[in-house]
Motif scaffolding. Structure first.
Motif, PDB file in Angstrom:
ATOM      1  N   PHE A  55      78.823 -14.310   4.031  1.00  0.00           N
ATOM      2  CA  PHE A  55      78.435 -15.691   4.350  1.00  0.00           C
ATOM      3  C   PHE A  55      77.926 -15.782   5.788  1.00  0.00           C
ATOM      4  O   PHE A  55      76.911 -16.430   6.058  1.00  0.00           O
ATOM      5  CB  PHE A  55      79.621 -16.647   4.146  1.00  0.00           C
TER       6      PHE A  55
ATOM      7  N   GLY B 229      81.943 -22.738  11.532  1.00  0.00           N
ATOM      8  CA  GLY B 229      82.203 -21.413  12.092  1.00  0.00           C
ATOM      9  C   GLY B 229      80.994 -20.782  12.758  1.00  0.00           C
ATOM     10  O   GLY B 229      81.047 -19.635  13.200  1.00  0.00           O
TER      11      GLY B 229
ATOM     12  N   LEU C  27      88.157 -21.897   3.939  1.00  0.00           N
ATOM     13  CA  LEU C  27      89.074 -21.504   5.018  1.00  0.00           C
ATOM     14  C   LEU C  27      90.258 -22.459   5.158  1.00  0.00           C
ATOM     15  O   LEU C  27      91.217 -22.165   5.861  1.00  0.00           O
ATOM     16  CB  LEU C  27      88.325 -21.403   6.357  1.00  0.00           C
TER      17      LEU C  27
END
Ligand code: S3P
Length: 171
Positions: free
Chosen positions: A56, A80, A119
């Motif tokens: 990813f 992120g 996550l």
């Protein structure tokens, strides 16, 4: 005019705020996660579960690089994106980087069902959010030209703050 790049934790409101700011400024709106999903033909969650986070992250960096060749837009990044040094350098080449700050508690409350956030999925959502946000806070600040506190604000209010921060920059 340069692009505007919104960074911040999951639940900070980046996608919603980007759409409002883009409308106000008459710029295109780009959602980096949507671009990744369109190109991959599957959802972010499916990419995480079938190919893992490193795959990813590679797709995320490749999409950022593609933006360099595009006209200015208002860009909502994934939470992120700032973890990679190379990405942080790219963000600055793409546009003015605005950090939308949110607390872990408010992020979790805004997200609600974390099923689409690999996550944060699972019972330890709030705990996971707190430790991930702690680990990333310095990176968000380091990547940002301006930091805006969004705690307790609606997306419309945050959009006004983003636009005013641009006006302050040019005045
Ligand atoms: C991630 C945030 C998500 C998405 C992916 C990873 C992260 O985007 O890119 O699940 O590492 O914080 P949002 O910030 O839009 O939820």
């Amino acid at each position: 005019m340069r692009g505007i790049v919104l960074v911040g934790f999951m639940g900070a409101g980046k996608s919603t705020v980007a759409r409002i700011v883009a409308d106000r400024l008459g710029l295109p709106c780009v959602d980096l996660d949507n671009r990744i999903e369109q190109r991959a033909g599957v959802s972010v969650s499916e990419i995480f579960s079938a190919q893992g986070e490193p795959a990813f992250r590679e797709m995320e960096s490749a999409e950022l690089e593609r933006l360099l060749a595009e006209p200015p837009s208002v860009i909502a990044t994934g939470g992120g994106v700032v973890v990679s040094d190379a990405n942080r350098a790219l963000l600055h080449c793409i546009g003015r980087v605005v950090y939308l700050r949110v607390s872990a508690a408010e992020a979790v409350a805004r997200i609600g069902d974390a099923a689409t956030r690999p996550l944060l999925a699972g019972a330890a959502g709030t705990l996971a959010a707190t430790s991930l946000l702690d680990a990333r806070e310095a990176l968000y600040r380091a990547s940002a030209d301006v930091t805006l506190d969004t705690v307790g604000c609606t997306p419309e209010e945050v959009a006004v703050l983003v636009v005013s921060s641009l006006e302050e920059e040019t005045s």
